[in-house]
Design a protein around this motif. Structure first.
Motif, PDB file in Angstrom:
ATOM      1  N   VAL A   9      39.390  21.991  -1.304  1.00  0.00           N
ATOM      2  CA  VAL A   9      40.249  22.678  -2.269  1.00  0.00           C
ATOM      3  C   VAL A   9      41.694  22.793  -1.805  1.00  0.00           C
ATOM      4  CG1 VAL A   9      40.607  24.867  -3.480  1.00  0.00           C
ATOM      5  CG2 VAL A   9      38.314  23.894  -3.282  1.00  0.00           C
ATOM      6  N   PRO A  10      41.989  23.155  -0.530  1.00  0.00           N
ATOM      7  CA  PRO A  10      43.401  23.268  -0.123  1.00  0.00           C
ATOM      8  C   PRO A  10      44.182  21.988  -0.345  1.00  0.00           C
ATOM      9  CG  PRO A  10      41.981  24.337   1.479  1.00  0.00           C
ATOM     10  CD  PRO A  10      41.074  23.601   0.538  1.00  0.00           C
ATOM     11  N   ASP A  11      43.559  20.829  -0.076  1.00  0.00           N
ATOM     12  CA  ASP A  11      44.252  19.568  -0.294  1.00  0.00           C
ATOM     13  C   ASP A  11      44.606  19.393  -1.755  1.00  0.00           C
ATOM     14  OD1 ASP A  11      43.985  19.106   2.355  1.00  0.00           O
ATOM     15  OD2 ASP A  11      42.405  17.597   2.189  1.00  0.00           O
ATOM     16  N   LEU A  12      43.664  19.762  -2.660  1.00  0.00           N
ATOM     17  CA  LEU A  12      43.920  19.621  -4.087  1.00  0.00           C
ATOM     18  C   LEU A  12      45.051  20.536  -4.524  1.00  0.00           C
ATOM     19  CD1 LEU A  12      40.294  19.414  -5.478  1.00  0.00           C
ATOM     20  CD2 LEU A  12      41.992  17.589  -5.432  1.00  0.00           C
ATOM     21  N   ILE A  13      45.095  21.761  -3.986  1.00  0.00           N
ATOM     22  CA  ILE A  13      46.141  22.698  -4.369  1.00  0.00           C
ATOM     23  C   ILE A  13      47.507  22.188  -3.922  1.00  0.00           C
ATOM     24  CG2 ILE A  13      47.033  25.023  -3.981  1.00  0.00           C
ATOM     25  CD1 ILE A  13      44.148  25.981  -3.832  1.00  0.00           C
ATOM     26  N   LEU A  14      47.602  21.682  -2.672  1.00  0.00           N
ATOM     27  CA  LEU A  14      48.866  21.140  -2.202  1.00  0.00           C
ATOM     28  C   LEU A  14      49.301  19.952  -3.038  1.00  0.00           C
ATOM     29  CD1 LEU A  14      48.300  21.346   1.650  1.00  0.00           C
ATOM     30  CD2 LEU A  14      49.853  22.744   0.275  1.00  0.00           C
ATOM     31  N   LEU A  15      48.336  19.111  -3.421  1.00  0.00           N
ATOM     32  CA  LEU A  15      48.636  17.968  -4.263  1.00  0.00           C
ATOM     33  C   LEU A  15      49.194  18.431  -5.602  1.00  0.00           C
ATOM     34  CD1 LEU A  15      48.501  14.903  -4.656  1.00  0.00           C
ATOM     35  CD2 LEU A  15      46.162  15.184  -5.496  1.00  0.00           C
ATOM     36  N   ASN A 343      40.169  18.513 -17.817  1.00  0.00           N
ATOM     37  CA  ASN A 343      39.553  18.284 -16.518  1.00  0.00           C
ATOM     38  C   ASN A 343      39.130  19.595 -15.863  1.00  0.00           C
ATOM     39  OD1 ASN A 343      39.821  15.351 -16.307  1.00  0.00           O
ATOM     40  ND2 ASN A 343      42.027  15.734 -16.240  1.00  0.00           N
ATOM     41  N   PHE A 344      38.599  19.475 -14.639  1.00  0.00           N
ATOM     42  CA  PHE A 344      38.082  20.616 -13.886  1.00  0.00           C
ATOM     43  C   PHE A 344      39.234  21.480 -13.371  1.00  0.00           C
ATOM     44  CE2 PHE A 344      35.324  22.607 -10.625  1.00  0.00           C
ATOM     45  CZ  PHE A 344      34.158  22.732 -11.353  1.00  0.00           C
ATOM     46  N   SER A 345      38.913  22.687 -12.890  1.00  0.00           N
ATOM     47  CA  SER A 345      39.931  23.512 -12.246  1.00  0.00           C
ATOM     48  C   SER A 345      40.423  22.811 -10.983  1.00  0.00           C
ATOM     49  CB  SER A 345      39.364  24.891 -11.900  1.00  0.00           C
ATOM     50  OG  SER A 345      38.159  24.777 -11.181  1.00  0.00           O
ATOM     51  N   ASN A 346      41.709  23.034 -10.678  1.00  0.00           N
ATOM     52  CA  ASN A 346      42.432  22.316  -9.626  1.00  0.00           C
ATOM     53  C   ASN A 346      42.637  20.843  -9.963  1.00  0.00           C
ATOM     54  OD1 ASN A 346      43.265  24.200  -7.539  1.00  0.00           O
ATOM     55  ND2 ASN A 346      41.069  24.545  -7.222  1.00  0.00           N
ATOM     56  N   SER A 373      47.990  24.301 -16.383  1.00  0.00           N
ATOM     57  CA  SER A 373      46.604  23.860 -16.550  1.00  0.00           C
ATOM     58  C   SER A 373      45.904  23.623 -15.221  1.00  0.00           C
ATOM     59  CB  SER A 373      46.559  22.565 -17.377  1.00  0.00           C
ATOM     60  OG  SER A 373      47.080  21.458 -16.647  1.00  0.00           O
ATOM     61  N   LEU A 374      46.575  23.893 -14.114  1.00  0.00           N
ATOM     62  CA  LEU A 374      46.027  23.509 -12.812  1.00  0.00           C
ATOM     63  C   LEU A 374      44.784  24.300 -12.434  1.00  0.00           C
ATOM     64  CD1 LEU A 374      46.435  21.657 -10.380  1.00  0.00           C
ATOM     65  CD2 LEU A 374      47.868  23.426  -9.352  1.00  0.00           C
ATOM     66  N   ASP A 407      37.572  28.469  -5.780  1.00  0.00           N
ATOM     67  CA  ASP A 407      38.763  27.621  -5.881  1.00  0.00           C
ATOM     68  C   ASP A 407      39.964  28.349  -6.486  1.00  0.00           C
ATOM     69  OD1 ASP A 407      38.023  27.854  -8.488  1.00  0.00           O
ATOM     70  OD2 ASP A 407      37.973  25.712  -8.926  1.00  0.00           O
ATOM     71  N   GLY A 408      39.938  29.682  -6.537  1.00  0.00           N
ATOM     72  CA  GLY A 408      41.055  30.425  -7.080  1.00  0.00           C
ATOM     73  C   GLY A 408      41.027  30.561  -8.585  1.00  0.00           C
ATOM     74  N   SER A 409      40.017  29.998  -9.232  1.00  0.00           N
ATOM     75  CA  SER A 409      39.877  30.095 -10.677  1.00  0.00           C
ATOM     76  C   SER A 409      38.981  31.288 -11.017  1.00  0.00           C
ATOM     77  CB  SER A 409      39.289  28.788 -11.225  1.00  0.00           C
ATOM     78  OG  SER A 409      39.277  28.793 -12.622  1.00  0.00           O
ATOM     79  N   THR A 410      38.644  31.440 -12.283  1.00  0.00           N
ATOM     80  CA  THR A 410      37.746  32.504 -12.725  1.00  0.00           C
ATOM     81  C   THR A 410      36.670  31.909 -13.616  1.00  0.00           C
ATOM     82  OG1 THR A 410      39.131  32.984 -14.656  1.00  0.00           O
ATOM     83  CG2 THR A 410      39.560  34.236 -12.640  1.00  0.00           C
TER      84      THR A 410
END
Length: 586
Positions: A9-15, A343-346, A373-374, A407-410
């Motif tokens: 998940v951290p890699d996706l957030i930075l991206l 798409n999915f979260s993140n 939308s991230l 992943d920080g979503s709800t």
């Protein structure tokens, strides 16, 4: 869809953050002029939740869940609009889901049909229409007049064999096996009718998901102890099926012959478009953890898959996303088609615009939709002119699959409206578009129709394991034109027709389609928002059979019916429309 424990998940957030920095510096590309505010009234935009007062309060989607966390439980519910009795008012059909009779004592009503009472309310007519005695697990639907007899038929996707209900004057008979479209017993999801070879009879594409049964169910976990819903990456995908309409009420499975094999499966969204403007319908497929597909029509009813070489298969770094709802339309002044994928979260909502040369460019960040939308997980996704200001806006119906999220979503999420600035970039409204967009839902399907016939599109949203929501559009007044087609040399519904409207130097395009969004069916009539313009300068209808009809100086604020090949249109009543006293004109 993905379980977050399988990804960094951290890699996706930075991206995602890097894309947001690009988006913050983006400017409209050459040739994308901002549309004049003189023609486009903006906010306020306002929707009102009326599901209970409209008579839909008894409906609940049944997931069948009884503690085993079986994969199909997270995907429903589907739903949409259908004018099943042919009175010109859109009725509602909702998928009730299903249960596991061999494993629990739960039961489910598989279908819920509601007749439009023409006064803002609905009455359930499931039994009298012949749709009550259904024993399956329902997911999605597609509605069209496949036999050209003047009424709308229903194709249902299920966990088992799919079903086809022939409409016989307002009552339905299940004919799937006899018609040749129930030849598989597999988990199907999205479906659409379209005329692949333009012979005047609607063909059918049914997307399939994965090879899952209670017997091959896998144990997945977020914490190593408690079972969670698995990612589809752990299951084998099942390719979709294409059925050619024989013109006699039956279909022939021509999946391989038409070019739809091989395919990865795991499909959750299908849509029709004509991206290369050759007059032949092309097919878009959104897949979950697999590449998206673009089937280009070869001009003879066969297809060549060009998702990878066209640029729509993967994200900007070459990775497959969790594609769900899908839609396509012209959203800027280039006149080229843009594809939108939930798409999915993140993962940002995917946006790809055709360049005019068979290739698409990724505009997720440039569109300004990327950042908001991230963190959401988008299932239902629809392009429509929410405020009737001439351009297509975007609706995203959101909700997660896991209650325990890392992943920080709800789990429960708000739906979103993205307003088009007129150049293919979008913004969040300054004020929430009414209470429905402040409520957190586990949203799935999203469908559109002017159910109250007042000239603006209303929204139907379903929840997983929950109720249906009917959001009446009470936005500020703007001029509009509604167009309903009736085919003659082509299919009766005019499906795959391209309708172009011109006003004040602007070009607007709409298509008559089934498919799109997620497990959904929207109305067949199309709506042109005209802003402050009291007249549409010209209207051009390109029918699937090749016929072209043109009309000039069409007055706004009415609904017209056009019969293929006619030299005039007929006016239809819009009893719900009340002309505002001070509606500006150009």
């Amino acid at each position: 869809m993905k379980n977050v424990n399988f990804f960094r998940v951290p890699d996706l957030i930075l991206l995602g953050i890097s894309f947001l920095l690009v988006a913050s510096c983006g400017r409209p590309e050459t040739g994308e002029a901002e549309r004049s505010s003189a023609t486009s009234p903006r906010e306020p935009i306002h929707f009102t939740e009326i599901a209970d007062q409209a008579g839909l309060g008894a409906y609940r989607h049944e997931t069948g869940a009884f503690g085993k966390k079986w994969m199909p439980e997270t995907f429903g519910s589907g739903g949409g609009f259908i004018d099943y009795n042919g009175d010109g008012w859109e009725d509602i059909l909702l998928m009730g889901g299903g249960a596991w009779p061999d494993y629990s004592d739960k039961t489910a009503q598989c279908l819920w049909l509601y007749r439009n009472n023409k006064d803002g309310t609905f009455t359930q007519t499931t039994a009298e229409a012949g749709l009550n005695d259904i024993n399956t697990y329902t997911f999605g639907l597609s509605v069209a007049d496949y036999d050209n007899d003047g009424d709308q038929d229903i194709f249902l996707t299920t966990l088992y064999k799919n079903l086809l209900f022939r409409n016989d004057g307002g009552t339905f008979t299940e004919v799937g096996t006899a018609a040749g479209v129930s030849n598989q017993s597999t988990w199907s999801t999205a479906a659409m009718f379209f005329d692949a070879d333009r012979d005047g009879f609607l063909d059918l594409y049914a997307g399939n998901y994965v090879d899952w049964t209670p017997q091959n169910d896998l144990f997945c976990s977020l914490d190593g102890k408690t079972k969670a819903y698995c990612t589809p990456a752990l299951y084998n995908g099942v390719p979709g099926r294409f059925y050619h309409n024989n013109g006699d009420g039956t279909f022939t499975d021509r999946t391989a012959q038409a070019g739809f094999l091989p395919a990865p499966g795991k499909t959750l969204g299908v849509a029709e478009t004509d991206f290369n403007r050759d007059g032949w319908p092309d097919v878009l497929v959104a897949n979950d953890t697999e590449r998206n597909l673009l089937y280009e029509n070869n001009g003879d009813g066969t297809f060549t898959e060009k998702g990878l070489i066209s640029g729509v298969a993967f994200d900007e770094v070459g990775k497959a996303r969790a594609g769900m709802g899908i839609d396509a339309g012209v959203v800027d002044s280039t006149g080229e088609v843009s594809i939108f994928v939930g798409n999915f979260s993140n993962e940002m909502i995917g946006i790809f615009r055709h360049t005019g040369r068979g290739y698409f460019i990724d505009r997720a960040a440039l569109s300004k939709i990327g950042r908001p939308s991230l963190l959401i997980l988008t299932f239902g996704l629809q392009l429509f002119d929410v405020d009737n200001d001439t351009d297509l806006d975007l609706l995203a119906a959101n909700g997660h699959i896991q209650k325990l999220i890392q992943d920080g979503s709800t789990y429960r999420q708000r739906s979103q409206i993205f307003l088009n600035r007129g150049d293919g970039t979008f913004r969040i409204p300054e004020h929430a578009p009414g209470p429905p967009f402040q409520e957190q839902l586990v949203a799935r399907s999203a469908s559109l129709a002017d159910f109250d016939r007042d000239g603006d599109p209303d929204i139907l949203v379903t929840e997983n394991g929950g109720p249906a929501h009917l959001w009446r559009n009470d936005s500020q007044a703007a001029h509009f034109l509604r167009v309903r087609l009736e085919g003659r040399s082509g299919n009766r519904d005019g499906i795959d027709s391209r309708i172009t409207g011109y006003v004040g130097g602007l070009m607007m395009e709409r298509r008559v389609r089934t498919g799109g969004s997620y497990l959904s069916n929207s109305e067949k009539p199309v709506t042109f928002g005209l802003g402050k313009a009291a007249t549409l300068d010209s209207l051009v209808i390109r029918w699937p059979a090749g016929t072209i009809d043109r009309f000039f100086d069409v007055p706004a604020d009415q609904m017209i019916r056009v019969v293929e090949g006619s030299k005039q249109y007929a006016q239809e009543q819009l009893p719900g429309y009340t002309p505002p006293q001070k509606l500006a004109t150009r």
